[in-house]
Design an enzyme around this catalytic site. Structure first.
Site, PDB file in Angstrom:
ATOM      1  N   CYS A  26      -5.923  17.187  14.428  1.00  0.00           N
ATOM      2  CA  CYS A  26      -5.740  18.324  15.322  1.00  0.00           C
ATOM      3  C   CYS A  26      -4.437  19.003  14.920  1.00  0.00           C
ATOM      4  O   CYS A  26      -4.022  18.923  13.767  1.00  0.00           O
ATOM      5  CB  CYS A  26      -5.747  17.884  16.780  1.00  0.00           C
ATOM      6  SG  CYS A  26      -4.450  16.695  17.199  1.00  0.00           S
ATOM      7  N   HIS A 547      -5.792  -4.481  -6.592  1.00  0.00           N
ATOM      8  CA  HIS A 547      -7.015  -3.679  -6.444  1.00  0.00           C
ATOM      9  C   HIS A 547      -7.843  -3.864  -7.704  1.00  0.00           C
ATOM     10  O   HIS A 547      -7.467  -3.434  -8.789  1.00  0.00           O
ATOM     11  CB  HIS A 547      -6.651  -2.205  -6.249  1.00  0.00           C
ATOM     12  CG  HIS A 547      -7.809  -1.338  -5.847  1.00  0.00           C
ATOM     13  ND1 HIS A 547      -8.828  -1.008  -6.701  1.00  0.00           N
ATOM     14  CD2 HIS A 547      -8.108  -0.746  -4.659  1.00  0.00           C
ATOM     15  CE1 HIS A 547      -9.694  -0.231  -6.076  1.00  0.00           C
ATOM     16  NE2 HIS A 547      -9.288  -0.067  -4.831  1.00  0.00           N
TER      17      HIS A 547
END
Length: 625
Positions: A26, A547
């Protein structure tokens, strides 16, 4: 990592992109729905400690990171080089998650997603219109001149075409074709449609294939567009389910227009218009009946609404009033709350002895005065010290009573600040300015009198910080290689999210074996369900992320096996994960494995010791403070 990569830091701490079901923002907050909320919740303190983050709010299935006016930039940083984007929403395939979400919060999320993209345009047009009106009142601009007409259409076009704009943003939220959506609502404001009403206005009955339709004026309306496109989302899904894919390009838009235009004109449109008019009438009746009480209530409670995100329940009402009536009574009262908070912020500036808080409070004050954004003050000052929030509520209530009692009007939807004063130019403008002054003075005086309880707050924070430091001491450390393979500098990584250094310093390993081992003694702080990534914090405070592969999250765990769980304590050399190299490469994925020091900023130097073929357990990285 540095402060310019705040988005990537947040992404990592909430559990990575695989943990995000949907994300939007927002005016001041990142709003996320997560697959595993506990993963982000356990890192809440670390997220709040990030430079640029004001606070974290968790509400009924939504994880909100309060940032302030710079949130669009941070949002773009977060989704960059990920599969996330402005239309990301994995919730449609995860019914269990959506079922656990409070329906009211879901509605608020939808409303925020629809109106947020339009807020800058609505505010800018509102101030633009106010400046035009101001110029005419000072006789600088004639209301009969061509210049006046051009400026008028430029500043009011957003309200005339609001149904089309809302159709587009609604389509983006409901995941339907936004061009079809725009065409549906555009058809209802075309001259050929409105001409059927003649001079009679709303209520004229015409017939479509023998079915009576009550005609309405849809320019400047709000609710009809949202209802129509919401229904279109179900129709489009149904059509795509039954129409062959090679025919959808033609027949989905064709059938959508054929059905939705008359349905909107005959059902959703009139219903939306009547609902909007009814809500506006009730609000205006309350203000006119006793504006003093209504003004005190709204002005006093609005900042509390902002804390819980409840303002989105009222924003559409204000926008609808301005579009339909040309003015609104609630917008001035939200400005009263803003200036009450501004006064409390100045009171904090005057009472604090902390130089950093003085600088922060001044920055937060300027954010209110020039942008109408209160979150930095609410979360950084009001919630932290508590008492300034009391001052803000008092200021907003007293000034709000004055503003409401004298029926001050706003002629545009704007955030209350000095730069938006032109949006209130009219017969009640003087009362508005006086009311804001009252809010500011009362908020400042109350905060100055009751104080901010600074010593007690600082003592509590010192205890918490001490406990955190005791649990997490940063020290020099040697990191062992976790996987057999060839080591390369992180800059050579094929994934820009890692090669840019935005995630932190480290290395790339081209694996020669499919086993991952602990690079030091520590704790498993993050473990993806898919097994492709793991986060470990050493006993000395080094935070490492390993990762495995590029985009291997898409394998959904296929080929990966984990031997630990999140929260486990591990020892150096302990086996953590195994992965099937053949399965991953046959699926078309790069096996490049990234070992990243995610708290790089805590160290002066992160040094790679070797770039050759190495075995797990060998010294490979050093970090020094």
């Amino acid at each position: 990592m540095n402060s310019s990569n705040l988005g990537k830091k947040i992404l990592y701490l909430v559990g990575g992109e695989n943990n995000i079901l949907s994300i939007t923002h927002c005016a001041t907050r990142l709003r996320m729905r997560l697959s595993d909320e506990k993963l982000a919740s356990q890192n809440k303190t670390e997220i709040e400690d990030l430079s640029g983050v004001i606070s974290v709010v968790e509400k009924a299935g939504q994880f909100q990171v309060v940032i302030g006016p710079s949130v669009p930039t941070i949002y773009d940083e977060l989704i960059e080089n990920t599969s996330l984007n402005k239309e990301t929403d994995k919730e449609t395939s995860n019914d269990s998650t959506s079922d656990n979400t409070n329906w009211f919060l879901k509605v608020m999320d939808v409303v925020a997603g629809i109106f947020t993209p339009l807020l800058p345009l609505l505010a800018g047009s509102g101030v633009f219109r106010g400046l035009v009106l101001l110029a005419t009142q000072f006789k600088w601009l004639s209301t009969t001149s061509d210049t006046y007409y051009i400026l008028t259409v430029a500043s009011t076009a957003v309200f005339y075409f609001l149904p089309i704009l809302l159709a587009i943003t609604s389509a983006e939220k409901f995941k339907v074709n936004k061009y079809v959506a725009a065409a549906i609502m555009g058809s209802l404001i075309m001259p050929q449609f409105t001409s059927m009403m003649g001079s009679h206005g709303n209520g004229v009955i015409v017939h479509f294939l023998g079915i009576p339709i009550v005609l309405m004026t849809y320019t400047s309306t709000v609710i009809p567009a949202i209802l129509s496109i919401w229904c279109l989302s179900y129709l489009e899904k149904y059509l795509k389910k039954w129409i062959p894919e090679n025919l959808q390009l033609l027949f989905v838009p064709l059938i959508s227009l054929f059905l939705m235009v008359p349905l909107t004109a005959g059902i959703f449109g009139p219903f939306g218009v009547y609902v909007g008019e009814g809500i506006s009438s009730i609000i205006n009746w309350l203000i006119n009946s006793n504006g003093w009480i209504a003004g005190a209530f709204i002005g006093g409670i609005w900042n509390i609404f902002v804390i819980f995100g409840l303002q989105w329940a009222v924003n559409p009402v204000m926008i609808n009033n301005i579009s339909r009536l040309g003015f609104d009574y609630i917008v001035p009262l939200t400005a009263a709350a803003n200036f009450g908070m501004a006064g409390a912020t100045l009171g904090t500036f005057l009472r604090t002895h902390d130089s950093k808080m003085k600088a922060y409070s001044m920055s937060a004050l300027l954010s209110i005065l020039f942008a109408g954004i209160t979150e930095p003050s609410i979360y950084g000052i009001g919630i932290r010290y508590k008492r300034p929030l009391i001052g803000a509520v008092a200021g907003g209530a007293v000034g709000g009573a004055f503003i409401g009692g004298l029926h001050v009007k706003a002629f545009a939807f704007v955030f209350g600040g000095l730069t938006t004063l032109p949006a209130f130019v009219g017969s009640t403008f003087v009362y508005y300015v006086i009311g804001l002054t009252i809010c500011f003075i009362v908020g400042c005086l109350v905060t100055s009198i009751i104080g901010i309880n600074e010593k007690e707050v600082e003592a509590k924070e010192k205890i918490i910080n001490t406990l955190n430091e005791n649990n997490k001491t940063i020290d020099n450390e040697v990191i062992l290689q976790p996987i057999d393979g060839t080591v390369e500098d992180i800059a050579t990584a094929k994934d820009p999210a890692f090669s840019s250094g935005s995630m932190g310093e480290g290395m790339v390993i081209r694996p020669s074996d499919g086993n991952v081992y602990a690079p030091f003694d520590g704790n498993i702080t993050m473990l993806f369900k898919t097994g492709h990534a793991i986060g470990i914090t050493s006993n000395k405070g080094t935070q490492i992320m390993i990762h495995i592969g590029i985009d291997t999250v898409k394998l959904n765990g296929d080929g990966f096996k984990t031997y630990v769980k999140q929260g486990d304590n591990v020892t150096s050399g302990q086996k953590l994960i195994s992965f099937d190299m053949d399965t991953i490469t046959k699926a078309g994925y790069d096996l490049s494995t990234f070992v990243i020091v995610t708290n790089t900023d805590d160290y002066k130097d992160v040094r790679l010791l070797n770039t050759n073929m190495c075995k797990h357990g060998e010294k490979i990285l050093t970090v020094s403070i």
